[in-house]
Design a protein around this motif. Structure first.
Motif, short mmCIF file in Angstrom:
data_model
loop_
_atom_site.label_atom_id
_atom_site.label_comp_id
_atom_site.label_asym_id
_atom_site.label_seq_id
_atom_site.Cartn_x
_atom_site.Cartn_y
_atom_site.Cartn_z
N ASN A 1 0.81 -1.22 0.00
CA ASN A 1 0.00 0.00 0.00
C ASN A 1 0.84 1.27 0.00
N GLY A 2 2.16 1.11 -0.16
CA GLY A 2 3.06 2.26 -0.19
C GLY A 2 3.67 2.63 1.14
N ARG A 3 3.18 2.05 2.22
CA ARG A 3 3.72 2.36 3.54
C ARG A 3 5.06 1.66 3.72
N THR A 4 5.94 2.30 4.46
CA THR A 4 7.22 1.67 4.80
C THR A 4 7.47 1.81 6.30
N ALA A 5 8.32 0.94 6.81
CA ALA A 5 8.75 0.99 8.20
C ALA A 5 10.14 0.37 8.27
N ILE A 6 10.77 0.54 9.41
CA ILE A 6 12.13 0.02 9.60
C ILE A 6 12.12 -1.04 10.70
N ALA A 7 12.76 -2.17 10.42
CA ALA A 7 12.92 -3.23 11.42
C ALA A 7 14.36 -3.23 11.90
N TYR A 8 14.53 -3.22 13.22
CA TYR A 8 15.83 -3.40 13.84
C TYR A 8 15.90 -4.84 14.36
N VAL A 9 16.99 -5.51 14.07
CA VAL A 9 17.16 -6.90 14.50
C VAL A 9 18.51 -7.05 15.20
N TRP A 10 18.45 -7.50 16.46
CA TRP A 10 19.68 -7.71 17.23
C TRP A 10 19.93 -9.21 17.31
N SER A 11 20.96 -9.67 16.63
CA SER A 11 21.30 -11.08 16.65
C SER A 11 22.78 -11.23 16.37
N PRO A 12 23.39 -12.34 16.76
CA PRO A 12 24.81 -12.56 16.46
C PRO A 12 25.12 -12.48 14.97
N GLU A 13 24.17 -12.90 14.14
CA GLU A 13 24.40 -12.88 12.69
C GLU A 13 24.47 -11.46 12.15
N GLU A 14 23.84 -10.52 12.84
CA GLU A 14 23.81 -9.13 12.40
C GLU A 14 24.91 -8.29 13.04
N ASP A 15 25.58 -8.83 14.06
CA ASP A 15 26.58 -8.07 14.82
C ASP A 15 27.98 -8.47 14.37
N TYR A 16 28.65 -7.56 13.64
CA TYR A 16 29.96 -7.87 13.08
C TYR A 16 31.08 -7.74 14.10
N TRP A 17 30.78 -7.32 15.32
CA TRP A 17 31.82 -7.18 16.33
C TRP A 17 32.14 -8.51 16.99
N GLY A 18 31.29 -9.51 16.78
CA GLY A 18 31.55 -10.81 17.37
C GLY A 18 31.30 -10.80 18.87
N PRO A 19 31.67 -11.88 19.57
CA PRO A 19 31.48 -11.91 21.02
C PRO A 19 32.30 -10.82 21.70
N VAL A 20 31.63 -9.94 22.43
CA VAL A 20 32.31 -8.83 23.10
C VAL A 20 31.77 -8.69 24.51
N ASP A 21 32.52 -7.98 25.34
CA ASP A 21 32.10 -7.71 26.70
C ASP A 21 30.94 -6.72 26.68
N ALA A 22 29.81 -7.13 27.25
CA ALA A 22 28.63 -6.26 27.27
C ALA A 22 28.22 -5.91 28.69
N ASP A 23 29.19 -5.75 29.57
CA ASP A 23 28.93 -5.40 30.97
C ASP A 23 28.31 -4.00 31.02
N ILE A 24 27.05 -3.92 31.39
CA ILE A 24 26.35 -2.63 31.38
C ILE A 24 26.97 -1.64 32.35
#
Length: 329
Positions: free
Chosen positions: A46-69
């Protein structure tokens, strides 16, 4: 040769789109540039658009990293950090793409995801290049946004999600956290590059010298943390809309302004604040350039696809690092 990552397809994203938008997308386009999450444009019939954000290891090019908040500079990625930042900014009246749906239980993909408004005015970076005159309004409004963020203070520093939950960050002050990370970056870079190895001790001494000049400060204001013009979209009304907000934190405004100055160039004059601490600026400038060498080189250890721009970022910032040594010509 590194195998290209398998990114999501229309069929993969259809359940998420149906939940968020009421129908499956006609087409899906993965937008370039992201290194921590996947960003997909969902186009409906119908012409509408939206943006999807996806957080997954496959999408994160930094690899396993320290994520201590507790570490203000820990890997800023994930739906939790995004929602916390989005909610805080919305409360303050700071424009971001409007949240349409958050899949907090990962029901529609095998990873956490969110769907947000598609702000189609393009980035402030593109507008500054193509039509500097038209960029004046969103740039001036961005200056106002920076003031709103700076006025939102807390009696401590750290990631916004941590501070607002009453958590305690690592370290003792903004400047101590920055200085310690800079010294670690120097040690890492000395292992990678003989040019850094030759001046590593002088660089570490310079960091400590700049750190010792800084007077303590009680409060910290909100900062985006990586506010380049590519992280500012422009709405149809000419308002700036901040994206990539997961790194939102309470910190010294000088940290934000060093990055703004670096990324906005001459346009920074509109964003300049008059009462910044020059001693903090000096330390943070050196530390910022060091990290903009170390970070891209770490990313290039993996399979990030846009490699030449990352090499260019590392090399240009290394030249800036050398220029900040005492006696540099």
């Amino acid at each position: 040769m590194t195998t290209a990552r398998a990114h999501l397809t229309r069929d993969d994203l259809a359940p998420l789109a149906r939940e968020a938008l009421g129908r499956a997308p006609a087409t899906v386009t993965r937008l370039r540039g992201g290194s921590k999450k996947g960003v997909y444009r969902l186009a409906l019939d119908n012409g509408r658009t939206a943006i999807a954000y996806v957080w997954s290891p496959e999408e994160d090019y930094w690899g396993p990293v320290d994520a201590d908040i507790r570490d203000p500079f820990a890997h800023a990625s994930g739906l939790g950090l995004f929602l916390s930042a989005h909610d805080r900014l919305t409360e303050l009246g700071v424009r971001t793409p409007r949240l349409l749906f958050a899949d907090e239980d990962a029901e529609h993909l095998p990873s956490y995801a969110a769907v947000v408004e598609d702000v189609r005015g393009g980035s402030l970076e593109l507008l500054l290049r193509s039509d500097p005159g038209a960029a004046r309004v969103p740039l001036a409004r961005l200056a106002g946004t920076l003031g709103v963020l700076r006025d939102c203070t807390a009696p401590g520093y750290g990631k916004a999600a941590l501070v607002e939950e009453g958590g305690k960050p690592l370290g003792s002050s903004c400047e101590q956290v920055v200085a310690d990370r800079a010294v670690r970056d120097i040690a890492e870079l000395a292992e990678r590059d003989p040019r850094v190895r030759e001046v590593g001790q002088a660089l570490s001494e310079r960091v400590r010298e700049l750190y010792d000049r800084i007077e303590p400060r009680a409060d910290a204001g909100l900062v985006h943390g990586e506010l380049g013009p590519e992280h500012v979209l422009v709405t149809e009304e000419g308002d700036p809309a901040l994206i990539d907000v997961e790194g939102l934190m309470y910190f010294d405004a000088e940290w934000e302004h060093v990055f703004l100055q670096l990324r906005f160039g001459t346009a920074y004059d509109v964003l300049r604040a008059a009462d910044l601490d020059e001693d903090r600026m000096a330390l943070y400038r050196l530390a910022m350039h060091l990290n903009l060498v170390a970070g891209p080189l770490r990313l290039l250890d993996g399979d990030f696809p846009d490699r030449e721009p990352m090499r260019d970022i590392a090399e240009s910032n290394l030249r800036r690092v050398f220029s900040l040594l005492p006696g540099a010509s």
